[in-house]
Motif scaffolding. Structure first.
Motif, mmCIF file in Angstrom:
data_model
loop_
_atom_site.group_PDB
_atom_site.id
_atom_site.type_symbol
_atom_site.label_atom_id
_atom_site.label_comp_id
_atom_site.label_asym_id
_atom_site.label_seq_id
_atom_site.Cartn_x
_atom_site.Cartn_y
_atom_site.Cartn_z
ATOM 1 N N VAL A 15 0.859 -1.177 -0.033
ATOM 2 C CA VAL A 15 -0.013 -0.034 0.123
ATOM 3 C C VAL A 15 1.087 1.208 -0.067
ATOM 4 O O VAL A 15 1.388 1.591 1.167
ATOM 5 C CB VAL A 15 -1.053 -0.112 1.303
ATOM 6 N N TYR A 53 -1.640 -7.891 2.487
ATOM 7 C CA TYR A 53 -1.592 -6.384 2.137
ATOM 8 C C TYR A 53 -0.378 -5.870 2.986
ATOM 9 O O TYR A 53 -0.511 -6.271 4.311
ATOM 10 C CB TYR A 53 -2.836 -5.670 2.085
ATOM 11 N N LEU A 345 -10.203 -0.743 8.801
ATOM 12 C CA LEU A 345 -10.077 -1.816 7.668
ATOM 13 C C LEU A 345 -11.751 -2.132 7.596
ATOM 14 O O LEU A 345 -12.090 -2.382 6.448
ATOM 15 C CB LEU A 345 -9.280 -2.757 7.758
ATOM 16 N N CYS A 349 -12.645 0.604 4.957
ATOM 17 C CA CYS A 349 -12.186 0.206 3.829
ATOM 18 C C CYS A 349 -13.435 -0.828 3.301
ATOM 19 O O CYS A 349 -14.020 -0.992 2.249
ATOM 20 C CB CYS A 349 -10.802 -0.794 4.129
ATOM 21 N N HIS A 350 -13.685 -2.000 4.301
ATOM 22 C CA HIS A 350 -14.752 -3.009 3.677
ATOM 23 C C HIS A 350 -15.961 -2.238 3.701
ATOM 24 O O HIS A 350 -16.843 -2.383 2.526
ATOM 25 C CB HIS A 350 -14.787 -4.055 4.762
ATOM 26 N N LYS A 353 -15.614 1.641 1.451
ATOM 27 C CA LYS A 353 -15.062 1.428 0.253
ATOM 28 C C LYS A 353 -13.978 2.903 0.228
ATOM 29 O O LYS A 353 -13.641 3.376 -0.671
ATOM 30 C CB LYS A 353 -15.753 1.611 -0.848
ATOM 31 N N VAL A 354 -13.616 3.112 1.518
ATOM 32 C CA VAL A 354 -12.289 4.122 1.604
ATOM 33 C C VAL A 354 -11.078 3.291 1.045
ATOM 34 O O VAL A 354 -10.737 2.065 1.262
ATOM 35 C CB VAL A 354 -11.870 4.468 3.106
ATOM 36 N N ALA A 355 -10.088 4.180 0.059
ATOM 37 C CA ALA A 355 -9.304 3.551 -0.516
ATOM 38 C C ALA A 355 -8.150 3.121 0.520
ATOM 39 O O ALA A 355 -7.804 3.853 1.533
ATOM 40 C CB ALA A 355 -8.467 4.463 -1.299
ATOM 41 N N LEU A 356 -7.410 2.009 0.437
ATOM 42 C CA LEU A 356 -6.328 1.438 1.198
ATOM 43 C C LEU A 356 -5.288 2.533 1.307
ATOM 44 O O LEU A 356 -4.863 2.724 2.569
ATOM 45 C CB LEU A 356 -5.761 0.504 0.671
ATOM 46 N N ASP A 358 -5.677 5.681 1.474
ATOM 47 C CA ASP A 358 -6.150 6.596 2.305
ATOM 48 C C ASP A 358 -5.999 6.331 3.699
ATOM 49 O O ASP A 358 -5.699 6.890 4.835
ATOM 50 C CB ASP A 358 -7.505 7.302 1.782
ATOM 51 N N ILE A 359 -6.184 4.973 3.900
ATOM 52 C CA ILE A 359 -6.211 4.576 5.354
ATOM 53 C C ILE A 359 -4.501 4.751 5.895
ATOM 54 O O ILE A 359 -4.403 4.949 6.888
ATOM 55 C CB ILE A 359 -6.778 3.158 5.418
ATOM 56 N N LEU A 392 -6.284 -9.028 4.683
ATOM 57 C CA LEU A 392 -7.545 -8.138 4.538
ATOM 58 C C LEU A 392 -8.894 -8.673 4.875
ATOM 59 O O LEU A 392 -10.042 -8.063 5.257
ATOM 60 C CB LEU A 392 -7.653 -7.466 3.081
#
Ligand SMILES: NC(=O)N[C@H]1NC(=O)NC1=O
Ligand SMILES: [Zn+2]
Ligand SMILES: [Zn+2]
Length: 450
Positions: A15, A53, A345, A349-350, A353-356, A358-359, A392
């Protein structure tokens, strides 16, 4: 001659700031020296990251490890272990609730000595700003504090006095000169104090009475006051654990007119609601309090918009006895430093749908950039070999026994998470693997590069 690396991490999905890519990464002398689809050459250690990841190890910008002085609440050993188990490689420890509070060089050095001996992961320290130590800010800056923390309202700790407006003005003028940020716990003092004492005198001490004693306006008013002071003085301002969408809007507006202000939020404001707190009880008591679903929905929209700069844990544990009693009266603080990344996560994320990438920014890169910590925070050449390996899609139900905290207490016990930290690597050394701490304390002091 073949290249000899210290570590090659093979077949992971990295990432990186510019996207997610399947690649190998090699570490030499604690730093990332090569990133390529396939790295040839030898290494002292080959780590197979197939199916994982690889995030940059997280930096938690806001924890209270209480060491020295309140080690019956938490210690640097237990706190830093919990952090590593959640994918963490660094933390910035608050100037309270350790004792003595970090208000001068002498007390800073006492804490540094403990961390040098006990910290599993890297560490930076916040200095405190109170009416008592306006003449100690320079010496704390020289010690290498990453910034200063102040409370607009009662801090809950007698030795850590609240910052009145005079102290805020003079303190911000000094910090602007020192080039260090001020983080403020923003809740209006008079309103929270008087609503609380009225509630107490009427024996109104339930969870709903607590919420009513700290309404959103207390944060909104104080954020706007602090922004005015920062705008006037040129001090870099960070709003601590922001809890209302309206206050975030004030920060965004100020930024757009050039004020150097940003905000941090905490996992629990994004995940739990007032109804959850009512159901869970005092384990989920914190200040500012956790708000309603409508506010939370708006906060997520703002997070997705980039209006929140970083997400921390505000890990603020206590002796569980202090959580036993009427809601309004017990200690406010939530233990959370082991679960921030798995929680994001799961929920960011799940579920949203925040992009990885961005996390990774919210938990690592942005924190290191805001505080000018060089060489940490992203998977890139020349950066330190700090990684959190994550399966993930692997689910787990949080068990109290798996918490490394001094007291195995968390509002998330029994909750299902999707996203499991399988291994944490600090500067090339594996410190946590498959549920166990596997290293001695190797943490190092982080100072801002000013
Ligand atoms: N003193 C301290 O840790 N206070 C923290 N606890 C909490 O719930 N909010 C805070 O600022
Ligand atoms: Zn606070
Ligand atoms: Zn805090």
């Amino acid at each position: 001659m073949s290249k000899g690396f210290d570590v090659i991490l093979r077949n992971g999905i990295l990432v990186c700031p510019d996207g997610v890519k399947k690649a190998d990464v090699a570490v030499c002398d604690e730093k990332i020296v090569e990133i390529a689809e396939e790295i040839s050459g030898d290494a002292k250690e080959i780590i197979d990251a197939t199916g994982n990841y690889v995030f940059p190890g997280t930096t938690d910008g806001h924890v209270h490890f209480n060491d020295p002085g309140r080690t019956d609440w938490e210690t640097i050993t237990t706190g830093s272990s919990a952090l590593a188990a959640g994918g963490g490689v660094a933390y910035f420890d608050m100037p309270l609730n350790c004792s003595p509070c970090t208000l001068d060089a002498k007390n800073f050095n006492a804490k540094l000595a403990v961390a040098q001996k006990d910290s599993l992961v890297d560490y930076g320290f916040w200095g405190g700003l109170t009416p008592q130590n306006l003449d100690k800010l320079e010496e704390l800056a020289e010690c290498g504090v990453i910034g200063f923390k102040a409370f607009s309202c009662n801090s809950g700790i007698d030795e850590f006095e609240r910052m009145d407006d005079f102290t805020a003005l003079v303190g911000m003028e000094k910090l602007a000169k020192l080039g260090l940020p001020l983080m403020v716990h923003c809740e209006n003092n008079e309103i929270t104090r008087d609503l609380t004492s009225i509630a107490l005198s009427n024996n109104k001490t339930t969870v709903r009475d607590y919420f009513a004693a700290r309404p959103p306006i207390t944060e909104i008013e104080n954020v706007s006051r602090m922004i005015s002071l920062a705008e006037e003085t040129g001090c870099k301002l960070i709003i601590a654990h922001i809890s209302t969408a309206k206050a975030i809007e004030l920060v965004t507006q100020a930024r757009s007119r050039g004020v150097d202000v940003c905000c941090e939020t905490i996992g629990h404001y994004l995940i739990l609601t007032d109804d959850d707190v009512e159901r869970m009880g005092t384990v989920a008591k914190c200040s500012p309090p956790i708000r309603n679903t409508e506010n939370q929905t708006k906060m997520w929209a703002k997070l997705l918009n980039g209006e929140i700069t970083f997400v921390s844990s505000d890990h603020s544990p206590c002796d569980p006895k202090l959580k036993d009693g009427e809601f309004l009266k017990v200690w406010g603080g939530i233990s959370a430093c082991q679960t921030t990344l798995p929680a994001l996560l799961t929920h960011a994320c799940h579920n949203r749908k925040v992009a990885l990438e961005d996390i990774a920014k919210l938990t690592s890169q942005n924190v290191n950039e805001i505080f000018n910590i060089q060489g940490k925070g992203k998977i890139a050449l020349g950066y330190e070999g700090d990684f959190a390996l994550v399966d993930l899609n692997k689910e787990f139900i949080l068990q109290a026994e798996s918490l490394f905290y001094k007291h195995q207490v968390s509002p998330y016990v029994g909750d299902r998470f999707r996203g499991t930290v399988t291994q944490t690597i600090l500067r090339g050394t594996t410190i946590f693997k498959d549920g166990k701490i596997v290293s001695k304390p190797i943490g190092r002091h982080l100072r801002p590069n000013l």
